[in-house]
Write an enzyme that holds these catalytic residues in place. Structure first.
Site, PDB file in Angstrom:
ATOM      1  N   GLU A   1       0.876  -1.167   0.000  1.00  8.43           N
ATOM      2  CA  GLU A   1       0.000   0.000   0.000  1.00  8.43           C
ATOM      3  C   GLU A   1       0.910   1.212   0.000  1.00  8.43           C
ATOM      4  OE1 GLU A   1      -1.442   3.103   0.879  1.00  8.43           O
ATOM      5  OE2 GLU A   1      -2.340   2.438   2.771  1.00  8.43           O
ATOM      6  N   LEU A   2       0.958   1.930  -1.134  1.00  7.49           N
ATOM      7  CA  LEU A   2       2.056   2.860  -1.381  1.00  7.49           C
ATOM      8  C   LEU A   2       1.633   4.323  -1.505  1.00  7.49           C
ATOM      9  CD1 LEU A   2       3.987   0.647  -3.959  1.00  7.49           C
ATOM     10  CD2 LEU A   2       4.223   0.709  -1.468  1.00  7.49           C
TER      11      LEU A   2
ATOM     12  N   CYS B   1      -2.121   8.574   3.342  1.00  3.88           N
ATOM     13  CA  CYS B   1      -2.004   8.046   1.986  1.00  3.88           C
ATOM     14  C   CYS B   1      -3.225   8.394   1.154  1.00  3.88           C
ATOM     15  CB  CYS B   1      -1.793   6.533   2.025  1.00  3.88           C
ATOM     16  SG  CYS B   1      -3.037   5.636   2.973  1.00  3.88           S
TER      17      CYS B   1
END
Length: 461
Positions: free
Chosen positions: A229-230, A263
């Site tokens: 999960e970037l 994010c």
């Protein structure tokens, strides 16, 4: 060797921890493998009992944990308890759906045979957590992995080392069997070596795109799964029929909560030209209501970013945009905290921006957002998709059918209507493009942490 946590609150050393030695790392892997052998034999209801006790033990220390979050990464104490309650919400949901998600899959009956597909644990799962939401990002993988019968080794960020220790305390209070959950404070080099160790069966990572590529390289020589999960550069589109005041208020929160260090924070906003000026005025006014200051003060609604280098990065994006013609709406001199330098950075709203600017292309991960005028749904869709990221996106409208029509064309893992920056544990959390691979949460999250095994039994007689 030690890892030091410098608090963004005052720039002073807050926590110092020894890095695990090679022997300690190997012992942890050995304990995990031994513990997992017995744990996988436990029934789901038994696992759920331990995990439910973990939730109670963790929530019992909410006030202390919230204060530690504030000191380690700068989130206002007003908001920090929300991470503790979020852990409980997600953990309880994953516990509640485990039995159904892990149940055997049985095809149509076939005379003389018993056939089914079981979901079996992978073994030992390494979870690598970031600093911005050190508990919430970790629990997404930790709870499902343990409920599925795996053992977990958690590697926390060196900025938030106490998060792993708090998890360990709560699991110990729950009586979780030895080896099922452990944590290690590691260097990057030792983390890479651990990923390559034959005792690790799966890796779950949350962090930067560069970090994700490093994880993939470390795992490439072994046939193990990697969940990534970037992050993102998440867009919002405000259609012509959107209620301006409500939408602006919600998007100020979605863009600037946690100082934009999420994010799925909203980092670029596209607004229909007919309501553009009204929206910008409402958004700027909402931004000006934020109180930048000491995150330990209950009056603070905007804390520092994680470190001075992060503040400089955000300010650099803003300065570049201004040189290229962007207009800023917030006067930084109105925030005396920023005069000291350090990690305190004033929020900023920019217009006259375009996609040639870093502020509209690079992940900002700070309290700054660009707002662009658009003429139509088609233009908004094209701009929203003009990004290497694809985590979440949102549309703000009174028209559900229009929201679906736009959403079906936008490349994201989650699509919102009239909300943003939120994870529903019943829904899969996933991204496309450079936002990662795999998913956590929901029933589908269990599929990432188990393997299917087929049983084909021919009955005698």
């Amino acid at each position: 060797m030690t890892l030091q946590t410098i608090s963004p609150v005052d720039g002073q050393l807050y926590v110092e921890r020894d890095v695990a030695t090679s022997k300690e790392i190997l012992r942890a892997v050995s304990r995990a493998r031994c513990g997992q052998t017995a744990w996988r034999a436990a029934g789901i209801s038994q696992r759920a009992g331990y995990c439910s006790q973990f939730v109670k033990a963790f929530a019992a220390n909410s006030a202390e944990i919230a204060e530690e979050i504030s000191w380690q990464m700068g989130r206002p104490i007003l908001h920090a308890p929300g991470e503790v309650s979020g852990v409980a919400e997600r953990a309880r949901y994953m516990i509640s759906v485990a039995e159904e998600a892990l149940a055997d899959i049985e095809p149509d009956p076939k005379p003389g045979f018993r056939r089914f597909i079981a979901r079996e644990p992978l073994g030992v799962v390494l979870v690598i957590a970031p600093w911005n939401y050190p508990f919430l990002t970790a629990i997404n993988a930790v709870m499902a992995a343990i409920m599925a019968g795996n053992a977990v080794i958690l590697k926390p960020s060196s900025q938030t080392p106490l998060s792993a220790e708090r998890f360990a305390e709560a699991f110990a209070a729950a009586g979780l069997p030895d080896g099922v959950f452990q944590f290690l404070h590691l260097t990057r080099e030792d983390t890479a070596r651990l990923i390559g160790h034959h005792g690790i069966d799966h890796v779950m990572f949350t962090g930067s795109v560069g970090g994700g590529r490093s994880i993939k390289r470390s795992a490439a020589r072994r046939f193990i799964g990697v969940g990534l999960e970037l992050g993102g550069k998440d867009p919002a589109y405000v259609r012509v029929d959107a209620p301006v005041e409500f939408t602006a208020k919600q998007l100020v929160d979605g863009a600037l909560y946690n100082a934009g260090q999420s994010c799925c924070a909203v980092e670029r906003i596209y607004v229909h030209e007919d309501i553009f000026e009204d929206f910008v005025a409402a958004f700027v006014e909402g931004t000006r209501q934020l109180q930048l200051g000491d995150p330990l003060s209950p009056a603070t609604t905007l804390g520092p970013v994680v470190r001075p280098q992060a503040a400089a990065f955000v300010q650099g994006q803003i300065a570049d945009a201004v040189r290229e013609g962007a207009q800023t709406w917030i006067d930084p001199s109105a925030y005396p905290q920023t005069r000291r330098g350090g990690a305190y950075v004033a929020p900023q709203v920019l217009t006259n921006v375009h996609h040639g600017m870093r502020i509209m292309k690079e992940e900002t991960f700070g309290p700054a957002v660009g707002i662009m005028k658009v003429e139509s749904d088609d233009e908004a869709v094209a701009l929203m998709n003009d990004s290497p990221f694809g985590l979440t996106g949102s549309v703000w409208t009174r028209d559900e059918s229009a929201a679906m029509a736009v959403g079906n064309r936008v490349q994201t893992g989650t699509w919102f209507m009239n909300r943003c920056d939120y994870l529903d544990p019943a829904l899969a959390w996933t991204g496309v493009k450079d936002s990662g691979q795999g998913c956590t949460l929901s029933r589908i999250g269990y599929e990432q942490l188990t393997r299917p095994r087929s049983f084909h039994l021919k009955l005698s007689g």
